[in-house]
Design a protein around this motif. Structure first.
Motif, short mmCIF file in Angstrom:
data_model
loop_
_atom_site.label_atom_id
_atom_site.label_comp_id
_atom_site.label_asym_id
_atom_site.label_seq_id
_atom_site.Cartn_x
_atom_site.Cartn_y
_atom_site.Cartn_z
N GLY A 81 0.79 -1.23 0.00
CA GLY A 81 0.00 0.00 0.00
C GLY A 81 0.82 1.27 0.00
O GLY A 81 0.41 2.28 0.60
N PRO A 84 -0.49 5.27 -4.26
CA PRO A 84 -1.93 5.44 -4.43
C PRO A 84 -2.42 4.74 -5.70
O PRO A 84 -1.61 4.37 -6.56
CB PRO A 84 -2.09 6.97 -4.57
N TYR A 92 1.56 12.15 -5.64
CA TYR A 92 2.59 11.12 -5.41
C TYR A 92 3.77 11.32 -6.35
O TYR A 92 4.92 11.42 -5.93
CB TYR A 92 1.95 9.76 -5.61
N TYR A 145 0.79 13.63 5.42
CA TYR A 145 1.77 13.05 4.50
C TYR A 145 1.62 13.73 3.15
O TYR A 145 0.70 14.50 2.93
CB TYR A 145 1.57 11.53 4.39
N CYS A 147 0.73 12.73 0.32
CA CYS A 147 -0.48 12.38 -0.44
C CYS A 147 -1.72 12.40 0.43
O CYS A 147 -2.66 11.63 0.24
CB CYS A 147 -0.30 11.02 -1.11
N ASP A 149 -3.64 11.78 3.96
CA ASP A 149 -3.57 11.06 5.23
C ASP A 149 -2.82 9.74 5.13
O ASP A 149 -2.68 9.03 6.12
CB ASP A 149 -4.98 10.78 5.74
N THR A 150 -2.35 9.37 3.92
CA THR A 150 -1.74 8.07 3.69
C THR A 150 -0.25 8.19 3.43
O THR A 150 0.19 8.95 2.55
CB THR A 150 -2.41 7.38 2.49
N THR A 152 3.20 7.10 1.86
CA THR A 152 3.54 6.45 0.61
C THR A 152 5.06 6.43 0.41
O THR A 152 5.82 6.99 1.21
CB THR A 152 2.92 7.17 -0.60
#
Length: 211
Positions: A81, A84, A92, A145, A147, A149-150, A152
């Motif tokens: 993961g 994205p 990204y 982050y 991108c 909330d995720t 990467t």
């Protein structure tokens, strides 16, 4: 399972690739190389003619350059993961290659004592250091982050540069950078990778990172 191998030196940009590998969670082998020694030997030059680390070999694929390694591993191991969905990769790709281009160039030139004057800014891909730095601060201030909330692979690559920049003083201190880095340095994969490289460095007679 396809064989995965990292070529690195414990005190090099290879620490970024190690971090990414630990985030991916796939088994991998490591070959440690020495500056002006095995890094310049014909066996390794056949993998990376630049004679620099890191490089990875995954089956019959050879990948060099840290940003490319991060992007490749995110795609090769989608279950981690770390990239994205394809239709959501604008930020990204933007920040991954912003780090590989403007950030890397501006920080290196500043550390070497080269400052872009006003007449040269159009020629330099990053304008000048202040241009790059202002965009960087904005990037890490708007969301947790790069991108959203995720976390990467873009955070691995740019985040490592922020961490080193703050540690070694090649980036001016800023609350937004410190807050961003604090979110990253607590990641278990970052700490595992650091411990592995510190141990390998000690076995090779190298000083600890940051000493």
């Amino acid at each position: 399972m396809t064989k995965l191998k990292l070529y690195t030196n414990p005190m090099s940009r290879g620490r970024i690739a190690r971090w990414m590998l630990e985030e991916v969670g796939a088994p991998y082998e490591v070959e440690y190389l020495t500056y002006d020694g095995t890094m310049k030997a014909p066996e390794y030059l056949s993998i990376n003619p630049m004679g620099k680390v890191p490089a990875i070999v995954h089956g019959d694929q050879v990948v060099t350059e840290c940003a490319a390694i991060c992007a490749y591993l995110a795609d090769a191991f989608p279950e981690a993961g770390l990239a994205p969905p394809l239709d959501q990769r604008g930020a990204y790709y933007r920040w991954l290659f912003f780090a590989a281009g403007p950030v890397e160039s501006a920080v290196t030139n500043r550390a070497l004592g080269f400052a872009v004057n006003e007449d040269q800014k159009r020629m330099a891909g990053y304008g000048d250091f202040d241009d790059m730095y202002g965009v960087l601060i904005k990037a890490v201030s708007e969301t947790p982050y790069l991108c959203g909330d995720t976390f990467t692979a873009a955070d691995v690559y740019l985040g490592a540069q922020v961490g080193w920049g703050l540690q070694f003083g090649s980036m001016p201190a800023h609350d937004a950078l410190a807050a961003y880095w604090s979110r990253l340095e607590s990641r278990p994969a970052w700490n595992r990778a650091g411990d592995l490289d510190d141990t390998a460095g000690a076995e090779m007679g190298m000083p600890p990172a940051g000493s």
